[in-house]
Design a protein around this motif. Structure first.
Motif, PDB file in Angstrom:
ATOM      1  N   SER A  75       2.760   1.607  -3.432  1.00  0.00           N
ATOM      2  CA  SER A  75       1.945   2.020  -4.575  1.00  0.00           C
ATOM      3  C   SER A  75       1.732   3.525  -4.627  1.00  0.00           C
ATOM      4  CB  SER A  75       0.599   1.305  -4.543  1.00  0.00           C
ATOM      5  OG  SER A  75      -0.130   1.713  -3.400  1.00  0.00           O
ATOM      6  N   PHE A 135      -2.982   0.468  -4.643  1.00  0.00           N
ATOM      7  CA  PHE A 135      -3.127   0.916  -3.258  1.00  0.00           C
ATOM      8  C   PHE A 135      -4.405   0.351  -2.638  1.00  0.00           C
ATOM      9  CE2 PHE A 135      -5.118   4.014  -0.374  1.00  0.00           C
ATOM     10  CZ  PHE A 135      -4.213   3.970   0.668  1.00  0.00           C
ATOM     11  N   SER A 180       0.846  -1.198   0.000  1.00  0.00           N
ATOM     12  CA  SER A 180       0.000   0.000   0.000  1.00  0.00           C
ATOM     13  C   SER A 180       0.877   1.242   0.000  1.00  0.00           C
ATOM     14  CB  SER A 180      -0.918   0.026   1.218  1.00  0.00           C
ATOM     15  OG  SER A 180      -1.869  -0.980   1.145  1.00  0.00           O
ATOM     16  N   ARG A 181       1.883   1.229   0.827  1.00  0.00           N
ATOM     17  CA  ARG A 181       2.808   2.369   0.879  1.00  0.00           C
ATOM     18  C   ARG A 181       3.563   2.503  -0.442  1.00  0.00           C
ATOM     19  NH1 ARG A 181       4.882   6.878   0.952  1.00  0.00           N
ATOM     20  NH2 ARG A 181       6.872   7.254   1.941  1.00  0.00           N
ATOM     21  N   ASN A 221      -4.303  -3.533  -2.036  1.00  0.00           N
ATOM     22  CA  ASN A 221      -3.399  -3.910  -0.952  1.00  0.00           C
ATOM     23  C   ASN A 221      -3.898  -3.427   0.399  1.00  0.00           C
ATOM     24  OD1 ASN A 221      -1.104  -5.451  -1.993  1.00  0.00           O
ATOM     25  ND2 ASN A 221      -0.919  -3.706  -3.345  1.00  0.00           N
ATOM     26  N   LEU A 222      -4.551  -2.273   0.422  1.00  0.00           N
ATOM     27  CA  LEU A 222      -5.150  -1.805   1.667  1.00  0.00           C
ATOM     28  C   LEU A 222      -6.214  -2.798   2.145  1.00  0.00           C
ATOM     29  CD1 LEU A 222      -5.315   0.527   3.718  1.00  0.00           C
ATOM     30  CD2 LEU A 222      -7.131   1.479   2.284  1.00  0.00           C
TER      31      LEU A 222
END
Length: 152
Positions: free
Chosen positions: A105, A116, A102-103, A119-120
């Motif tokens: 992306s 993001f 997430s980070r 994955n979040l």
């Protein structure tokens, strides 16, 4: 005559990057490029910006997150499983990768908001699973403490 020199026109900014088709030479790349080329003709004008986006459907940056939603679906279906069958190490690994990616992306260029989002959601579903496992183990510890006291 004027003493001012003629100024050259300002440079034209480069066009925005477009989504490139696969550069591979294999059969799969040729097939993919053929399908994208055929679909190119049918994309409406309103969807053209999305289609041509550097992280749009013409690239792997689009399709990888689309298929990764399967992990979210699997995580959501696992919510119906009994808490004693949860793999803590597996959920922890998926939660960590979801949070890390997430980070990532949001740092890469072009920013990939679909990566993001998926994955979040992977991270959130696995954190919920870890919380279920934690609460289950806490309840089991309480039951173990109560049972010896009841036997006395």
């Amino acid at each position: 005559m004027s003493s001012a020199a003629v100024q050259p026109p300002p440079p034209v900014p480069p066009p925005p990057p477009t989504a490139a088709a696969s550069a591979g030479k294999g059969l799969h790349s040729k097939l993919y490029n053929g399908m994208i080329g055929a679909a190119d003709k049918f994309v409406p004008a309103k969807l053209r910006p999305l289609w041509m986006h550097p992280a749009g459907p013409k690239t792997i940056f689009f399709w990888a997150p689309v298929f990764k939603w399967g992990l979210v679906a699997a995580g959501l279906s696992d919510l119906a499983r009994p808490a004693d069958s949860i793999s803590v190490s597996g959920c922890a690994a998926l939660a960590a990768t979801g949070i890390i990616w997430s980070r990532y992306s949001l740092v890469i260029i072009p920013k990939n908001y679909s990566l993001f989002a998926v994955n979040l959601f992977v991270g959130i579903t696995q954190v919920v699973q870890l919380a279920r496992a934690y609460h289950y183990h806490q309840e089991q510890e309480k039951l173990k403490q109560v049972q010896p006291a009841a036997q006395n």
